[in-house]
Design an enzyme around this catalytic site. Sequence first.
Site, short mmCIF file in Angstrom:
data_model
loop_
_atom_site.label_atom_id
_atom_site.label_comp_id
_atom_site.label_asym_id
_atom_site.label_seq_id
_atom_site.Cartn_x
_atom_site.Cartn_y
_atom_site.Cartn_z
N ASP A 189 0.84 -1.20 0.00
CA ASP A 189 0.00 0.00 0.00
C ASP A 189 0.88 1.25 0.00
O ASP A 189 0.55 2.25 0.64
CB ASP A 189 -0.94 0.01 1.22
CG ASP A 189 -2.00 1.10 1.13
OD1 ASP A 189 -2.40 1.44 0.00
OD2 ASP A 189 -2.43 1.61 2.18
N ASP A 206 2.79 2.53 8.15
CA ASP A 206 1.57 1.75 7.87
C ASP A 206 1.89 0.46 7.12
O ASP A 206 1.56 0.31 5.94
CB ASP A 206 0.56 2.58 7.08
CG ASP A 206 -0.02 3.72 7.90
OD1 ASP A 206 0.04 3.65 9.13
OD2 ASP A 206 -0.55 4.68 7.29
#
Length: 258
Positions: A189, A206
């Site tokens: 991502d 993240d």
Amino acid sequence: MNKNKKSKVEKKLKDEDIIKTVDEVIDSFTNYHLYKLTSKKVIKEIKGSFSSGKESKLFWGKGFNNEDLAIKIFLTSTAEFRKSIKEYIYGDPRFESVPNKFRSLIYLWAKKEFNNLKRMKKYDINVPEPKGLSGNVLVMEFIGENGYRAPLLNEIYKELDSETILKIYNEIKENLVKMICDANLVHADLSEYNIMYWNSKVYIIDVSQSVDLNHPNAFSFLKRDLKNVYSFFSKLINVEEYEELERGTMSCLTRKEE
């Protein structure tokens, strides 16, 4: 009041202060895991929230050496991202079974991010250093200052000159090569929204969805990451063609196949 009783009262008051700080996301399970992390001397104090999303809320805290901490509490009361969680867990060889119970799934998701951070840090990839984990509470190094997180790349790029942007681009490529070739992981991502820039250094954040290279969708995730990086930087500076970026970051995989 005797000394032992006084220390117990002070601890209770301190614990109550911590729970009040995170009251909007707290439940009895999260409460329990916060207590565990304080008793293990991972968290000394929680200051306040600095970021929130559908799946988690982030708090600035302090450790017992007065170090700044980022405390990520994964929300156990929402099922909005249940489907996406499974997409990044099913097929990852590190997880032999996936629990059906949602709370257990969230705990596994938090553990996945903790393990990904540890693995990336081991290979000198610029990510926040993991400090501790209990249930749905992940503690890591705070990137920023005085409770203000470092800016994301999409927030700061307009203030940077071309030379600095090129330096950031090359640093991201270096980190990607280490992530793929050494840690055998794919971020899955990666974009300008989860890359921080602080003290002239890139930090990739993240990583809960990051997968092992043996995940069945690893290469499609990797190509998506590379296209995101290329799309962002090619609009700002002169960079190599996408195919060259792909070859450069994935060359070790070609050598392994040979």
